[in-house]
Design a protein around this motif. Sequence first.
Motif, PDB file in Angstrom:
ATOM      1  N   PRO A 140       2.878  -1.933   7.239  1.00  0.00           N
ATOM      2  CA  PRO A 140       1.647  -2.107   6.462  1.00  0.00           C
ATOM      3  C   PRO A 140       0.861  -3.361   6.833  1.00  0.00           C
ATOM      4  N   THR A 174       4.027  -2.795  -0.688  1.00  0.00           N
ATOM      5  CA  THR A 174       3.052  -1.987   0.039  1.00  0.00           C
ATOM      6  C   THR A 174       1.797  -1.769  -0.806  1.00  0.00           C
ATOM      7  N   ASN A 247       7.690   2.834   2.656  1.00  0.00           N
ATOM      8  CA  ASN A 247       6.370   2.391   2.207  1.00  0.00           C
ATOM      9  C   ASN A 247       5.847   3.275   1.086  1.00  0.00           C
ATOM     10  N   LYS A 304       8.914   1.912   7.215  1.00  0.00           N
ATOM     11  CA  LYS A 304       8.746   0.932   8.268  1.00  0.00           C
ATOM     12  C   LYS A 304       9.595   1.331   9.482  1.00  0.00           C
TER      13      LYS A 304
END
Length: 307
Positions: A140, A174, A247, A304
């Motif tokens: 992110p 996130t 995320n 991720k």
Amino acid sequence: MAINTLATATLFQQQLDKQMIEGATSGWMEANAGQVKYSGGREVKIPKINMDGLADYDRDAGYTQGSVTLAYGTYVMTQDRGRKFQLDAMDVDETNFVAAAANVTTEFQRTKVIPEVDAYRYSKLAALAAGASHKTEYTPATADILAKFLADIAAVQDVVGENEPLVVTMSIPTATILAQADKIEKRLDVMEFAQGSVKTKVNSIDNTPILRVPSIRMKTAYVFNDGKTTGQTAGGFVPASGAVDINWIITARRAPIAVSKTDTMKIFDPLTNQNAQAWLIEYRKFHELWVPDNKLDAVLVNQKPAS
């Protein structure tokens, strides 16, 4: 007058099941268990409908025969967890036992059980999505998170259609980055989200609710301690070696089927308890999550990249 321990245990059990649905960030998934048959223990029966598609209509012979089957499959709740607690009779007399026991059990479920059940469900969804190649990877960043997020929503909508209600589960770190993204103020709204009898206000994008979840519950894999092995006596759960941060999870609201049942609670008074002069409370929780094969296309997990 002696306390009715059976009635008290039944009341605790009902309240704990309600707290589970309303307190867990994944509690909304239990609404999909409406057709699940449960008669106690670890097994449940879930219905599955299979049917033929359309065929040509013959003006002479009429309709082409089709088939439809409704079958109940038997599923096992793999998560069979429990603990027992003792409240010393000198600290808790009969007049305040109910209040004290209620505080202990609700606090235990709020701080220990609910986070673990959430973690299990999200890691299970991540595993199912990865197995079906419905996984994307991304680190992110404010510059492009909105575009990436909207692309993943569009990917799910491309399968289920734009009229299918979706739910987004997003880790708090996130969500914080998303809130700082360029042009996010033009897309972000607030909507009401119902979970059990509780209705809360949550952020949304394009009428899709975004549920914020602590990152400790948003990992791809966990170790659920057995409470006996060296290093696991404290119980609970920890991220597994090699686990990756999730995320967000995008899913059709109807896709995941979650079940959690507080098995019949047992309460023993100090005279019945043979191990100590104390009230004994035994707590046992069965829970599981499934996504039927025909609904797995409605689940996408973004995580991720593995380090």
